[in-house]
Design an enzyme around this catalytic site. Structure first.
Site, PDB file in Angstrom:
ATOM      1  N   PHE A   1       0.857  -1.183   0.000  1.00  0.00           N
ATOM      2  CA  PHE A   1       0.000   0.000   0.000  1.00  0.00           C
ATOM      3  C   PHE A   1       0.890   1.228   0.000  1.00  0.00           C
ATOM      4  O   PHE A   1       1.639   1.463   0.942  1.00  0.00           O
ATOM      5  CB  PHE A   1      -0.949   0.055   1.205  1.00  0.00           C
ATOM      6  CG  PHE A   1      -1.832   1.274   1.147  1.00  0.00           C
ATOM      7  CD1 PHE A   1      -3.006   1.267   0.423  1.00  0.00           C
ATOM      8  CD2 PHE A   1      -1.444   2.469   1.752  1.00  0.00           C
ATOM      9  CE1 PHE A   1      -3.796   2.408   0.305  1.00  0.00           C
ATOM     10  CE2 PHE A   1      -2.229   3.622   1.643  1.00  0.00           C
ATOM     11  CZ  PHE A   1      -3.405   3.585   0.927  1.00  0.00           C
TER      12      PHE A   1
ATOM     13  N   ASP B   1       9.471   3.056   1.775  1.00  0.00           N
ATOM     14  CA  ASP B   1       8.263   3.790   2.145  1.00  0.00           C
ATOM     15  C   ASP B   1       8.031   3.552   3.639  1.00  0.00           C
ATOM     16  O   ASP B   1       7.465   2.537   4.037  1.00  0.00           O
ATOM     17  CB  ASP B   1       7.066   3.313   1.307  1.00  0.00           C
ATOM     18  CG  ASP B   1       5.764   4.020   1.706  1.00  0.00           C
ATOM     19  OD1 ASP B   1       5.749   4.728   2.731  1.00  0.00           O
ATOM     20  OD2 ASP B   1       4.753   3.847   0.994  1.00  0.00           O
TER      21      ASP B   1
ATOM     22  N   LYS C   1       2.740  10.950   7.368  1.00  0.00           N
ATOM     23  CA  LYS C   1       1.963  10.667   8.577  1.00  0.00           C
ATOM     24  C   LYS C   1       2.508  11.313   9.851  1.00  0.00           C
ATOM     25  O   LYS C   1       2.290  12.500  10.053  1.00  0.00           O
ATOM     26  CB  LYS C   1       1.776   9.154   8.717  1.00  0.00           C
ATOM     27  CG  LYS C   1       0.925   8.603   7.572  1.00  0.00           C
ATOM     28  CD  LYS C   1       0.287   7.263   7.800  1.00  0.00           C
ATOM     29  CE  LYS C   1      -0.765   7.001   6.740  1.00  0.00           C
ATOM     30  NZ  LYS C   1      -0.553   5.848   5.906  1.00  0.00           N
TER      31      LYS C   1
HETATM   32  C1  PLP Z   1      -0.755   5.982   4.403  1.00  0.00           C
HETATM   33  C2  PLP Z   1       0.330   5.480   3.536  1.00  0.00           C
HETATM   34  C3  PLP Z   1       0.625   6.097   2.317  1.00  0.00           C
HETATM   35  C4  PLP Z   1      -0.206   7.224   1.733  1.00  0.00           C
HETATM   36  O1  PLP Z   1      -0.237   8.347   2.532  1.00  0.00           O
HETATM   37  P1  PLP Z   1      -1.403   9.457   2.287  1.00  0.00           P
HETATM   38  O2  PLP Z   1      -0.994  10.586   3.178  1.00  0.00           O
HETATM   39  O3  PLP Z   1      -2.677   8.804   2.709  1.00  0.00           O
HETATM   40  O4  PLP Z   1      -1.387   9.799   0.853  1.00  0.00           O
HETATM   41  C5  PLP Z   1       1.713   5.619   1.585  1.00  0.00           C
HETATM   42  N1  PLP Z   1       2.443   4.588   2.037  1.00  0.00           N
HETATM   43  C6  PLP Z   1       2.178   3.973   3.210  1.00  0.00           C
HETATM   44  C7  PLP Z   1       3.057   2.853   3.661  1.00  0.00           C
HETATM   45  C8  PLP Z   1       1.104   4.373   3.995  1.00  0.00           C
HETATM   46  O5  PLP Z   1       0.822   3.727   5.106  1.00  0.00           O
END
Ligand code: PLP
Length: 413
Positions: A148, A234, A263
């Site tokens: 994701f 990521d 985040k």
């Molecule tokens: C939440 C998340 C995203 C996307 O972040 P948004 O601020 O919702 O666009 C990308 N990668 C990971 C691993 C995430 O948990």
């Protein structure tokens, strides 16, 4: 009508309004939150809950952390946005702070996580053409099945989740998927000389907190190095103390070529994301080639510094590591007490999950509804998994209260 009744109507009304006027792109638990502080949130009826989602790990520092809120308010009253057409007096300070915090030459500031991932992919492609010598339009990105990384068209092109993908095509080309936690598959695919980068969540969050075998990340990193492929981490969800270290990659001593944060980089107060890399990679992007109106705005910069400072000052990684071990131990006991209901428990730091076997037609959703009634908010991911990821400011005493809520709740099923 007494006050409680009025509030009850307000809560119902809030749900009705969202349902009637908002796009139906989420399926929330039926709770309407009004206030948050530390590990707690309160609904419109004044009922208190432990927050075990922590806004998908955006509020690692706890809800409305006073130091982060103070930084936000102070800067908002001074200069909120300059645009990058001009310099501002916060950006350089933040850039120096975050690059030395994580050990990189340069940072590119964005807002949402998805934008951070897009930025990293653009950067990897540009590097592949300008430094690695890949022929024009031939560069490829490797991703992991079950990933994701967000919701843009390129990112869903990299997804293996039918809900995320279906009817959003045509997809962005140049993306290859390999199974997660499979070093042989990666070895094989890296024989292709047109690979620009390997994009990976060190622990897959949305997939249900999937922790790879020990040593996997290091092996991936070494393979990438050997093949002149960028290792792109990521850490939007797994980073910033969540897994018991500053970054999940720190568990294996891996320093990603490109690091993506989001985040908790703002402690849940503001959309702040960042892409970090060396000069050799980052300077492939020249003026006019990428950007964002809000990226690097003064409020985001001050909030980012405050959020990272709180993480270090309050030793939240250390707390996550210590209490994560306790949580996993307790979850293992709860699983042993309910072997037919709970298939597995797993996790690293305060990033845990419980996989529900489904009994008497009861699902993870039903358990989350019951947890909510008992004062603990968690959300199922992929139908059968409940992620347990409270703010990292949680104390041992609070955690043990939550463990007893979890025990009491699952025993009902
Ligand atoms: C939440 C998340 C995203 C996307 O972040 P948004 O601020 O919702 O666009 C990308 N990668 C990971 C691993 C995430 O948990």
């Amino acid at each position: 009508m007494d006050a409680v009744m009025i509030n009850k109507i307000t809560s119902q009304k809030a749900i009705e309004l969202e349902d009637k006027y908002g796009a139906h792109n989420y399926h929330p638990l039926p709770v309407v939150l009004e206030r948050g502080e530390g590990v707690y949130v309160w609904d419109t009826e004044g009922k208190q809950y432990f927050d075990f989602l922590a806004a998908y790990s955006a509020v690692n520092q706890g809800h409305c952390h006073p130091k982060i809120i103070a930084a936000l308010v102070a800067q908002a009253q001074k200069l909120s946005l300059s645009s990058r057409a001009f310099y501002n007096d916060s950006l350089g300070e933040y850039e120096k702070f975050i690059t030395s915090y994580f050990g990189y030459d340069k940072v590119l500031p964005m807002n949402t996580g998805a934008e951070g991932v897009e930025t990293a992919l653009k950067l990897a492609r540009k590097w592949a053409y300008e430094k690695k010598g890949v022929a024009e339009n031939e560069a490829k990105i490797i991703v992991c099945a079950g990933n994701f990384h967000g919701r843009t068209i390129t990112i869903v092109s990299a997804s293996s989740d039918p809900d995320a993908r279906k009817n959003f095509g045509p997809y962005t080309p140049g993306i290859i998927s390999v199974p997660f936690n499979d070093i042989n598959a990666l070895t094989e695919i890296l024989k292709d000389k047109t690979i620009a980068g390997f994009l990976i969540e060190p622990i897959q969050g949305e997939a249900g907190v999937i922790v790879p075998e020990e040593g996997y990340l290091k092996k991936c990193y070494d393979l990438c190095r050997k093949n002149n492929v960028l290792f792109i981490a990521d850490e939007i969800q797994s980073g910033l103390g969540r897994t018991g270290k500053r970054l999940a990659c720190d568990h294996e001593g891996v320093h990603a070529d490109i690091l993506i944060l989001g985040k908790a980089l703002s402690g849940g107060t503001y959309p702040v994301s960042a892409v970090l890399a060396s000069d050799e990679i980052m300077l492939c992007i020249k003026p006019g080639q990428h950007g964002s109106t809000y990226g690097g705005n003064p409020v985001a910069c001050k909030v980012g510094i405050a959020a990272l400072t709180v993480l270090k000052e309050e030793q939240l990684s250390e707390n996550s590591e210590r209490l994560g071990k306790l949580l996993l131990k307790e979850l293992t006991t709860i699983q042993a007490e309910n072997p037919e209901l709970i298939k597995t428990v797993r996790g690293k730091g305060l990033f845990c999950a419980m996989v529900i076997a489904g009994r008497n037609g009861k699902t993870a959703w039903d358990i989350c509804i019951e947890l909510m009634k008992n004062g603990l908010l968690a959300k199922p991911t992929h139908d059968d998994t409940i992620r347990l990821a409270p703010p990292l400011v949680i104390t041992e005493e609070q955690l043990m209260k939550c463990v007893s809520i979890l025990r009491k709740t699952v025993q009902k099923f």
